[in-house]
Design a protein around this motif. Structure first.
Motif, mmCIF file in Angstrom:
data_model
loop_
_atom_site.group_PDB
_atom_site.id
_atom_site.type_symbol
_atom_site.label_atom_id
_atom_site.label_comp_id
_atom_site.label_asym_id
_atom_site.label_seq_id
_atom_site.Cartn_x
_atom_site.Cartn_y
_atom_site.Cartn_z
ATOM 1 N N ASP A 168 39.330 69.563 -68.343
ATOM 2 C CA ASP A 168 38.117 69.897 -69.106
ATOM 3 C C ASP A 168 37.072 68.797 -68.959
ATOM 4 N N GLU A 169 37.548 67.558 -68.958
ATOM 5 C CA GLU A 169 36.620 66.436 -68.766
ATOM 6 C C GLU A 169 35.992 66.490 -67.374
ATOM 7 N N ARG A 170 36.796 66.817 -66.391
ATOM 8 C CA ARG A 170 36.266 66.905 -65.026
ATOM 9 C C ARG A 170 35.250 68.044 -64.906
ATOM 10 N N ARG A 171 35.566 69.157 -65.540
ATOM 11 C CA ARG A 171 34.639 70.288 -65.475
ATOM 12 C C ARG A 171 33.292 69.936 -66.087
ATOM 13 N N THR A 172 33.315 69.240 -67.202
ATOM 14 C CA THR A 172 32.045 68.881 -67.858
ATOM 15 C C THR A 172 31.222 67.917 -67.016
ATOM 16 N N LYS A 173 31.895 67.155 -66.170
ATOM 17 C CA LYS A 173 31.189 66.227 -65.286
ATOM 18 C C LYS A 173 30.788 66.879 -63.959
ATOM 19 N N GLY A 174 31.100 68.178 -63.798
ATOM 20 C CA GLY A 174 30.681 68.901 -62.598
ATOM 21 C C GLY A 174 31.636 68.815 -61.437
ATOM 22 N N PHE A 175 32.855 68.304 -61.652
ATOM 23 C CA PHE A 175 33.828 68.215 -60.566
ATOM 24 C C PHE A 175 34.530 69.554 -60.370
ATOM 25 N N GLY A 176 34.909 69.819 -59.121
ATOM 26 C CA GLY A 176 35.667 71.022 -58.801
ATOM 27 C C GLY A 176 37.149 70.737 -58.750
ATOM 28 N N ASP A 177 37.899 71.653 -58.122
ATOM 29 C CA ASP A 177 39.357 71.527 -58.074
ATOM 30 C C ASP A 177 39.836 70.491 -57.069
ATOM 31 N N CYS A 178 39.017 70.136 -56.092
ATOM 32 C CA CYS A 178 39.438 69.155 -55.083
ATOM 33 C C CYS A 178 39.447 67.764 -55.699
ATOM 34 N N ILE A 179 40.599 67.091 -55.646
ATOM 35 C CA ILE A 179 40.710 65.742 -56.205
ATOM 36 C C ILE A 179 40.533 64.676 -55.133
ATOM 37 N N ASP A 180 40.088 65.088 -53.955
ATOM 38 C CA ASP A 180 39.770 64.161 -52.869
ATOM 39 C C ASP A 180 40.959 63.252 -52.530
ATOM 40 N N CYS A 181 42.157 63.886 -52.470
ATOM 41 C CA CYS A 181 43.357 63.106 -52.168
ATOM 42 C C CYS A 181 43.500 62.806 -50.682
ATOM 43 N N GLY A 182 42.832 63.584 -49.845
ATOM 44 C CA GLY A 182 42.882 63.356 -48.405
ATOM 45 C C GLY A 182 44.139 63.858 -47.725
ATOM 46 N N GLN A 183 45.003 64.569 -48.461
ATOM 47 C CA GLN A 183 46.240 65.070 -47.857
ATOM 48 C C GLN A 183 45.960 66.051 -46.721
ATOM 49 N N CYS A 184 44.907 66.843 -46.862
ATOM 50 C CA CYS A 184 44.578 67.824 -45.820
ATOM 51 C C CYS A 184 44.231 67.145 -44.505
#
Length: 487
Positions: free
Chosen positions: A259-275
């Motif tokens: 919820d905190e991430r959503r309010t800050k405008g972040f999406g589902d990608c946590i930028d982990c770089g695994q891909c």
């Protein structure tokens, strides 16, 4: 400069140094499909030369053999002669159309799952991982100073690579000569220079291409990544990143709620770089569709695993089409279009060409003849005034039995045929007799003699007719008979 000192020009680099890629191991449905296909393809490659197929005496007993010494191509019950090279052309055309169709449907899926470079690179990476560990451990090992442990692990890896390369080199050559005999000849050092040379060539190229160049083959040597863009359209399934769901992306702290991430405008990608870490060619699919992406789906597996750990829906990275993404962005429902003009054209062309080849092969004659008339002299006038031409006659016996034939020359009245070497009592008639050994080409020198009045023109058409005395099969060849002409 005011003080007159010289300015040193900056050093310009015209190319970027290779950055070694250490693909990370991953599990998931696409990795399972890749593994299954890898083992199936390897089984076909290594087992096919050892399958036996009885073709009769004096015939090779290898089911799949591309014999360049005979020369013949044997594929189970199919036997292709050199003059039937158009079958090979048809197979290559159908294969190319199949590649076009697969690309139109699912992008570079061939490259990601079945390309030999991909299959063997997967095997070499598996060997590398067995000796040196997974991605992080391999990176640390490469950066570590040389030690006895590092030398041992590197030596083990290269020994495994060389062993697989040697087996692969044998597998390639075994398709062109008898596999059991080749194995014995190589082990006893009695192989011919040609066999040993090609064995060393294929083994060496496997070691270099799958062990060292890897993705560089796809980047710089393979033309398909550049060609395949013309085969794609907006409905092709390719590996895509859902920007609407994933962006804006950024790292997520463990203490941070969604919820905190959503309010800050972040999406589902946590930028982990695994891909990126699991990609065998080092592509970041989040930057958009790329020609270098081989559509292997490993990044989708890695992302799905992260989504499960974050208790989020899978599919942030998935096989999708650009048309589907645009349609969903507009809030509409999209249905994938399998039947499209280009897929219809590719499919119909494959069907027509395959059907034509099958029909042609089913109806192909079991014998074939070729005739070449002597160029010098053009003709010979005999003492009795008759005119004689000489020909080189070849008959291809495409059966596994001895065959006898009758040979006649039609189209000219009174024509007599004589085969050089034929007994005198059997010659000097309208018909001569020849034979051919099983699966061979028999060559004869033939004289055709006709009365002077039967060839009033300088060139008269003549047809050679060959008839199998055993089963009545017939073949003919049109040529010409030359004479002095009218005076």
């Amino acid at each position: 400069m005011p003080d007159g000192s010289a300015v040193t020009p900056a050093k310009i680099q015209f190319f970027e140094s290779q950055k070694k890629i250490h693909p990370k191991a991953v599990s998931g449905r696409y990795r399972r499909w890749k593994t299954i296909l890898t083992w199936v393809l390897l089984a076909v490659f290594f087992i096919a030369p050892w399958i036996r197929w009885e073709r009769g005496p004096d015939a090779p007993a290898q089911a799949v053999l591309f014999d360049l010494t005979t020369p013949r191509f044997f594929i189970f019950w199919i036997e292709i002669w050199p003059q039937e090279i158009y079958y090979l052309t048809g197979v290559l055309i159908v294969a190319a159309l199949g590649l076009f169709l697969a690309t139109a449907l699912a992008g570079r899926v061939w490259c990601g799952f079945t390309c030999p470079q991909t299959v063997w690179t997967d095997l070499f990476v598996w060997i590398e991982r067995a000796f040196e560990g997974d991605r992080a451990e391999r990176i640390r090992l490469d950066k570590a100073p040389w030690s006895a442990k590092k030398v041992l692990r590197k030596t083990g890896k290269h020994a495994g690579w060389l062993a697989l390369s040697v087996i692969t080199g044998f597998g390639f050559v075994a398709f062109f000569t008898d596999a059991p005999r080749l194995a014995v000849d190589l082990l006893t050092f009695n192989a011919s220079y040609e066999a040993a040379g090609f064995f060393a060539l294929f083994a060496g190229m496997t070691y270099v291409m799958a062990g060292w160049t890897r993705e560089q083959m796809c980047y710089y040597m393979c033309p398909w990544p550049r060609i395949q863009t013309a085969m794609l359209d907006e409905h092709s399934l390719v590996v895509t990143y859902d920007t609407l769901r994933g962006d804006t992306r950024g790292p997520k702290r463990k203490s941070q709620s969604w919820d905190e991430r959503r309010t800050k405008g972040f999406g589902d990608c946590i930028d982990c770089g695994q891909c990126v870490q699991v990609c065998p060619v080092g592509v970041d699919i989040r930057t958009g569709e790329q020609a270098d992406c081989i559509n292997c789906g490993l990044c989708a597996d890695a992302c799905d695993n992260i989504m499960v750990s974050q208790e989020l829906p899978k599919g942030l990275i998935r096989f999708d089409s650009l048309a589907a993404q645009d349609t969903r962005a507009q809030g509409k429902t999209y249905q994938w279009r399998l039947i499209r003009p280009r897929t219809i054209v590719y499919g119909l062309l494959m069907l027509v060409i395959t059907g034509a080849m099958a029909w042609s092969y089913a109806l192909r004659p079991r014998l074939d003849i070729a005739v070449q008339r002597d160029r010098a002299p053009l003709f010979v006038t005999l003492q009795d005034g008759t005119i004689r031409n000489a020909y080189t006659f070849k008959v291809s016996n495409k059966t596994r039995q001895d065959r006898s034939y009758t040979l006649a020359a039609a189209g000219i009245a009174g024509a007599e045929v004589k085969v050089v070497g034929e007994r005198d009592e059997d010659s000097g008639s309208a018909v001569s007799h020849i034979s051919a050994s099983p699966d061979s080409v028999a060559t004869y020198r033939v004289y055709v003699t006709v009365p002077r009045e039967s060839v009033p023109e300088a060139s008269t058409p003549v047809t050679f007719q060959l008839t199998d005395t055993n089963n009545g099969d017939r073949d003919s060849y049109n040529s010409v008979f030359l004479g002095p002409g009218s005076k």
